[in-house]
Design an enzyme around this catalytic site. Structure first.
Site, PDB file in Angstrom:
ATOM      1  N   GLU A  32      -8.390  -7.151   4.501  1.00 36.13           N
ATOM      2  CA  GLU A  32      -7.314  -7.966   3.931  1.00 36.13           C
ATOM      3  C   GLU A  32      -6.946  -9.132   4.841  1.00 36.13           C
ATOM      4  O   GLU A  32      -6.368 -10.122   4.390  1.00 36.13           O
ATOM      5  CB  GLU A  32      -6.068  -7.097   3.695  1.00 36.13           C
ATOM      6  CG  GLU A  32      -6.151  -6.189   2.494  1.00 36.13           C
ATOM      7  CD  GLU A  32      -5.988  -6.947   1.188  1.00 36.13           C
ATOM      8  OE1 GLU A  32      -4.984  -7.662   1.039  1.00 36.13           O
ATOM      9  OE2 GLU A  32      -6.864  -6.822   0.319  1.00 36.13           O
TER      10      GLU A  32
ATOM     11  N   SER B 191     -12.348   1.526  -0.756  1.00 39.95           N
ATOM     12  CA  SER B 191     -11.739   2.804  -0.381  1.00 39.95           C
ATOM     13  C   SER B 191     -10.788   3.299  -1.456  1.00 39.95           C
ATOM     14  O   SER B 191     -10.438   4.484  -1.489  1.00 39.95           O
ATOM     15  CB  SER B 191     -10.985   2.652   0.945  1.00 39.95           C
ATOM     16  OG  SER B 191      -9.874   1.772   0.789  1.00 39.95           O
ATOM     17  N   GLN B 192     -10.350   2.406  -2.353  1.00 35.94           N
ATOM     18  CA  GLN B 192      -9.409   2.804  -3.398  1.00 35.94           C
ATOM     19  C   GLN B 192     -10.001   3.827  -4.359  1.00 35.94           C
ATOM     20  O   GLN B 192      -9.259   4.578  -4.997  1.00 35.94           O
ATOM     21  CB  GLN B 192      -8.917   1.573  -4.162  1.00 35.94           C
ATOM     22  CG  GLN B 192      -8.019   0.668  -3.337  1.00 35.94           C
ATOM     23  CD  GLN B 192      -7.682  -0.621  -4.043  1.00 35.94           C
ATOM     24  OE1 GLN B 192      -8.311  -0.981  -5.047  1.00 35.94           O
ATOM     25  NE2 GLN B 192      -6.694  -1.343  -3.525  1.00 35.94           N
TER      26      GLN B 192
ATOM     27  N   HIS C  12     -12.785  -8.497  -4.594  1.00 34.33           N
ATOM     28  CA  HIS C  12     -11.315  -8.441  -4.601  1.00 34.33           C
ATOM     29  C   HIS C  12     -10.769  -9.362  -5.693  1.00 34.33           C
ATOM     30  O   HIS C  12     -11.441  -9.596  -6.695  1.00 34.33           O
ATOM     31  CB  HIS C  12     -10.776  -8.798  -3.226  1.00 34.33           C
ATOM     32  CG  HIS C  12     -10.836  -7.647  -2.257  1.00 34.33           C
ATOM     33  ND1 HIS C  12     -10.083  -7.584  -1.099  1.00 34.33           N
ATOM     34  CD2 HIS C  12     -11.555  -6.492  -2.281  1.00 34.33           C
ATOM     35  CE1 HIS C  12     -10.327  -6.462  -0.461  1.00 34.33           C
ATOM     36  NE2 HIS C  12     -11.221  -5.783  -1.155  1.00 34.33           N
TER      37      HIS C  12
ATOM     38  N   ARG D  54     -13.929  -6.676 -11.619  1.00 33.22           N
ATOM     39  CA  ARG D  54     -13.758  -5.851 -10.419  1.00 33.22           C
ATOM     40  C   ARG D  54     -14.428  -4.496 -10.616  1.00 33.22           C
ATOM     41  O   ARG D  54     -14.337  -3.895 -11.688  1.00 33.22           O
ATOM     42  CB  ARG D  54     -12.278  -5.670 -10.081  1.00 33.22           C
ATOM     43  CG  ARG D  54     -11.563  -6.972  -9.795  1.00 33.22           C
ATOM     44  CD  ARG D  54     -10.202  -6.758  -9.164  1.00 33.22           C
ATOM     45  NE  ARG D  54     -10.314  -6.310  -7.769  1.00 33.22           N
ATOM     46  CZ  ARG D  54      -9.276  -6.186  -6.950  1.00 33.22           C
ATOM     47  NH1 ARG D  54      -8.069  -6.473  -7.376  1.00 33.22           N
ATOM     48  NH2 ARG D  54      -9.448  -5.785  -5.706  1.00 33.22           N
TER      49      ARG D  54
ATOM     50  N   SER E 122       0.825  -1.207   0.000  1.00 37.46           N
ATOM     51  CA  SER E 122       0.000   0.000   0.000  1.00 37.46           C
ATOM     52  C   SER E 122       0.860   1.257   0.000  1.00 37.46           C
ATOM     53  O   SER E 122       0.589   2.220  -0.735  1.00 37.46           O
ATOM     54  CB  SER E 122      -0.928   0.000   1.221  1.00 37.46           C
ATOM     55  OG  SER E 122      -1.806  -1.099   1.183  1.00 37.46           O
TER      56      SER E 122
ATOM     57  N   ARG F  97       1.330   4.011  -3.238  1.00 36.85           N
ATOM     58  CA  ARG F  97       1.042   5.441  -3.063  1.00 36.85           C
ATOM     59  C   ARG F  97       2.284   6.295  -3.292  1.00 36.85           C
ATOM     60  O   ARG F  97       2.207   7.365  -3.904  1.00 36.85           O
ATOM     61  CB  ARG F  97       0.463   5.673  -1.660  1.00 36.85           C
ATOM     62  CG  ARG F  97      -0.981   5.191  -1.522  1.00 36.85           C
ATOM     63  CD  ARG F  97      -1.380   5.000  -0.065  1.00 36.85           C
ATOM     64  NE  ARG F  97      -2.794   4.662   0.071  1.00 36.85           N
ATOM     65  CZ  ARG F  97      -3.311   3.463  -0.158  1.00 36.85           C
ATOM     66  NH1 ARG F  97      -2.505   2.468  -0.547  1.00 36.85           N
ATOM     67  NH2 ARG F  97      -4.604   3.233  -0.009  1.00 36.85           N
TER      68      ARG F  97
ATOM     69  N   GLY G 152      -5.640  -4.063  -7.627  1.00 40.72           N
ATOM     70  CA  GLY G 152      -6.647  -3.046  -7.384  1.00 40.72           C
ATOM     71  C   GLY G 152      -6.058  -1.656  -7.316  1.00 40.72           C
ATOM     72  O   GLY G 152      -6.692  -0.676  -7.723  1.00 40.72           O
TER      73      GLY G 152
END
Length: 433
Positions: free
Chosen positions: A319, A176-177, A346, A129, A33, A37, A101
């Site tokens: 997760e 949330s992505q 997912h 997805r 993650s 980012r 994702g």
């Protein structure tokens, strides 16, 4: 002659069974993650950035490849330090999403800032997805997108080199992505961005907090004081050094091994202050019978000889569902895991996959719309299908610690986030790491 390019099915991997308590000190790869980012923020910055101890895995290499295709300069040959030099973003370019994702939801807003056409596609399951809320939000901001009526891959972003910005209303209850992807690009929009979420709660709140923290660290002005509203001011992002934390989600199966075997596992290099949901993990593992401590040596989990059932809302840490399900199979009381309906979208429908595969091993497991109920009873060996999902392989490995003969059909799928997983796992169990 036969077809020399024919793809052979992967060799099954027998999950090793523990005969003694595990005792391991590990240094695991960086957070997926944080790496994802940091790559996006670095590509959009006004100067060069470095990522220290990033995650090298399929997902992050696809992210780097997608950004490189639009013009960002990426030097990722050194496993310990990646260098990113921003450059004006242009098309034409093609982004291979794979099963990631983060690439699926983080890169289309960046593509809106590119001058030219950027196409997206990925592995077959990725076409299922959800992406519709992201497509709708970008179109409302004036970004031209060619996409199927289903709001899914394959798609093309027809970038104009700039995005006006403004305000969008989005239902991000599926991921949330959707919010994180828009937030990461928002400082580069002409007028910044205000995002208003309308709908059921956004899952995985810790990931949103990570996005906001990393934006601020890069110099962005972000206001998240109002629930379900995020406001980002337009302005430059600063190139900087990013210290990538070890991946907490990737560490969870190893921590689970300490509970199952009554052993002890330490994750080295854990920072005293983390962007990842370590306190939620501490509460969950403690509730299931573990002891969790953070010292200068690292983050340590000890088993106490018993694994307890758990009733928990996992909406913030979905997760962890596959590994916690495997732990629940080996517990001394029933478990009920809820709040994770969104993980049906997912890498695979994780709720259905977990119920199906553990039932095939003899489990008493029931799926609901948003979770699973597990009533422990003895399991038997057999084939455990992963559906190309790395977290399914992790769950099978944890169950295999106590159940001989569990064969994972495709352990290579763990290369998505941790190519070293099979070797690290076997070394930990056998004591030959």
């Amino acid at each position: 002659m036969g077809n020399l390019t024919e793809t052979r099915p992967p060799e099954p991997w027998t999950a090793p069974t523990a005969t003694d308590p595990v005792a391991a000190t590990l240094r695991l790869p960086g957070s997926k993650s944080m790496t994802a980012r940091a790559l996006v923020l670095s590509a959009l910055a006004s100067g060069p950035s470095t990522l220290v101890r990033p995650l090298r895995a399929r997902d992050t290499e696809l992210m780097a490849g997608g950004l490189r295709g639009m013009g960002a300069h990426m030097s990722i040959s050194d496993d310990e330090r990646w260098l990113v030099r921003p450059h004006p973003l242009v098309g034409p370019a093609h982004v291979d999403v794979g099963l990631a994702g983060t690439v699926l939801r983080f890169v289309p807003p960046v593509a809106g800032l590119a001058a030219g056409r950027v196409t997206f596609d990925g592995d077959p399951y990725t076409r299922a997805r959800p992406l519709g809320p992201m497509i709708g939000a970008l179109r409302s901001l004036g970004v031209r997108i060619d996409a199927p009526a289903t709001g899914s891959l394959p798609l093309a972003v027809l970038g104009a080199g700039r995005v006006a910005g403004g305000e969008v209303v989005i239902d991000a209850s599926a991921s949330s992505q959707f919010v994180s992807g828009l937030l990461l690009a928002a400082p580069r929009f002409d007028r910044g961005l205000v995002i208003r979420h309308v709908g059921p709660p956004v899952p995985s709140a810790p990931h949103l907090r990570m996005t906001v923290q990393m934006l601020r660290a890069a110099g962005a002005a972000v206001d998240d004081a109002t629930p379900d509203v995020w406001a980002v001011e337009p302005g430059p992002l600063t190139g900087r050094g990013w210290e990538i934390e070890p991946d907490l989600s990737g560490a969870v199966p190893f921590f689970a091994a300490a509970l199952v075997t009554g052993g002890e596992v330490t994750l080295q290099g854990w920072p005293p202050s983390s962007m990842q949901p370590v306190e939620q993990l501490r509460a969950l593992l403690t509730g299931m019978g573990g002891e969790v401590t953070l010292t200068t040596a690292g983050l340590t989990v000890r088993g106490t000889g018993s694994v307890h059932g758990l009733t928990a809302d996992l909406s913030d840490v979905s997760e962890l569902t596959p590994v916690l399900t495997a732990l629940a199979m080996l517990a001394d009381s029933p478990s009920r895991l809820t709040g994770v309906g969104h993980i049906r979208g997912h890498e695979t429908d994780r709720i259905a996959a977990l119920a199906t595969e553990f039932a095939a091993l003899g489990a008493d497991i029931t799926e609901s719309a948003d979770g699973l109920e597990i009533r422990p009873r003895p399991l038997r060996g057999g084939t455990f299908r992963t559906y190309a999902d790395h977290r399914m392989a992790h769950a099978a490995a944890v169950a295999g610690l106590a159940v001989p003969g569990i064969e994972v059909d495709d352990v290579a799928c763990t290369s998505k986030t941790m190519p070293e997983f099979p070797a690290l796992w076997s070394g930990m169990v056998t004591g030959k790491s």
